[in-house]
Enzyme design. Structure first.
Site, short mmCIF file in Angstrom:
data_model
loop_
_atom_site.label_atom_id
_atom_site.label_comp_id
_atom_site.label_asym_id
_atom_site.label_seq_id
_atom_site.Cartn_x
_atom_site.Cartn_y
_atom_site.Cartn_z
N SER A 1 0.83 -1.20 0.00
CA SER A 1 0.00 0.00 0.00
C SER A 1 0.86 1.25 0.00
O SER A 1 2.00 1.23 0.48
CB SER A 1 -0.91 0.00 1.23
OG SER A 1 -1.58 1.23 1.37
N TYR B 1 -0.98 -0.53 10.77
CA TYR B 1 -1.23 -0.89 9.37
C TYR B 1 -0.10 -0.40 8.48
O TYR B 1 0.42 -1.15 7.64
CB TYR B 1 -2.56 -0.29 8.93
CG TYR B 1 -2.96 -0.63 7.51
CD1 TYR B 1 -3.56 -1.83 7.21
CD2 TYR B 1 -2.72 0.27 6.48
CE1 TYR B 1 -3.93 -2.15 5.91
CE2 TYR B 1 -3.08 -0.04 5.18
CZ TYR B 1 -3.68 -1.25 4.89
OH TYR B 1 -4.03 -1.55 3.60
#
Length: 358
Positions: A226, A239
């Site tokens: 990501s 995350y």
């Protein structure tokens, strides 16, 4: 899993299939027109046929522009060939989809489900590893219940897959979770879950399936990371850190395959998307201003799925930045602090803690 984020003002639609007008579409058009050497080549030719002398600034300027654009694309293409030990004359042969065995983690929903069904339509043997079964009508999708965060389960299931179906040729590490909490609010169980699913699962599946690829000296590994792995965001510390680890894992794996195992034909693709419209981030509220939607568009899952399928077809190791603004994110740490903060303000990851990325 808990995501403490404000709901969107508009109903969340994970089946968005159409393209909105945004900077990505504009760049795509420019890439095939003003930034295309094949298209712009005819501009100085046109002036030449009109009798414009070689020394005229118009002819010289347009010619220099064409040369500059052609040089940029030539270097970009050669960089890809160099990374993939390719030929300047011959391209890779067509990808034989019918001979592939594709393993997808987290393939029962979201992006993973789209990729699984797309591969199945191409007559590919698909194996979905997930804690929940996939609902599908495709007969060639095989479901194996597996918590990929646990090495014991991955090891046991991998042996079963190899015995019953064969050695996988494509591994798509897609499973992921998000907590959406401030750092001090994260429990030890939250942090453990995030890293176990988002990071450690990649190590376990690679340990299980990579030896077979090394033995056959071919295969393709897709790592779903990501843009969040390259920036800092409030309420996303666990995350972001888990996704940052995947970027380093991808690079290290590439060098091991090239220089330790001598298996350059095992391709590796790193996917770095921005915000994706998946159920995992269905409660994320993003700015609704037209300028924000234009420059920082959210991605429908089908866009990621199409990019992954295209990467398999191309048979090249590469890094996919999506959408267009993601190409500039790696340069943010090199910028002065005020430029970096402005960039994060524009992308709404610095001052809006309720925003998140996939």
């Amino acid at each position: 899993m808990e995501v403490e984020m404000q709901p969107q003002e508009q109903p969340f639609d994970v089946s968005l299939m159409f393209d909105n007008f945004d900077v990505d579409i504009l760049v795509k058009v420019l890439a095939h027109t003003m930034l295309s050497p094949f298209f712009m080549f005819w501009l100085p030719v046109f002036f030449w046929f009109q009798g414009v002398p070689y020394t005229d600034p118009v002819f010289f300027g347009t010619s220099a522009y064409v040369v500059g654009v052609a040089t940029f694309w030539a270097l970009k293409w050669y960089s890809r060939l160099y990374r993939n030990q390719g030929s300047l004359i011959y391209g890779p042969g067509p990808f034989d989809w019918g001979e592939q065995i594709v393993v997808i983690t987290g393939g029962s929903s979201g992006i993973g489900e789209l990729i699984a069904n797309t591969c199945a339509v191409r007559n590919v043997t698909v194996i979905v590893l997930d804690v929940n079964p996939i609902v599908t009508e495709n007969y060639n999708i095989n479901y194996y219940k597996c918590d990929v965060s646990k090495w014991e389960e991955v090891e046991a299931v991998s042996k079963k897959i190899i015995e019953e179906i064969g050695h996988p040729t494509v591994l798509i590490n897609n499973a992921g979770v998000v907590q959406g909490k401030l750092l001090v609010d994260l429990t030890p169980e939250d942090v453990q879950q995030t890293f176990s699913v988002n990071t450690m699962a990649h190590f376990w599946t690679l340990k299980a399936f990579l030896p077979g690829m090394i033995e056959q000296k071919k295969g393709h590994i897709i790592t779903m990371s990501s843009v969040a792995g390259m920036v800092g965001m409030a309420r996303m510390a666990d995350y972001n850190a888990s996704k940052a680890a995947l970027i380093s894992l991808h690079e290290s794996l590439r060098y091991e395959l090239d220089h330790k195992y001598n298996t350059p034909a095992i391709r590796t693709t790193l996917v770095l998307p921005g915000h994706v419209q998946t159920p995992m981030f269905s409660r994320v509220r993003l700015p609704q201003a037209p300028w924000y939607k234009f420059f920082v568009p959210s991605l429908p899952p089908v866009t990621i799925a199409k990019a992954v399928i295209a990467a398999l077809d191309e048979q090249h190791s590469q890094t996919l930045y999506m959408p267009f603004y993601a190409n500039f994110v790696p340069f943010l740490p090199l910028c002065p602090s005020y430029v970096r903060d402005f960039g994060q303000w524009v992308s709404a990851v610095y001052v809006r803690p309720e925003c998140a990325w996939n």
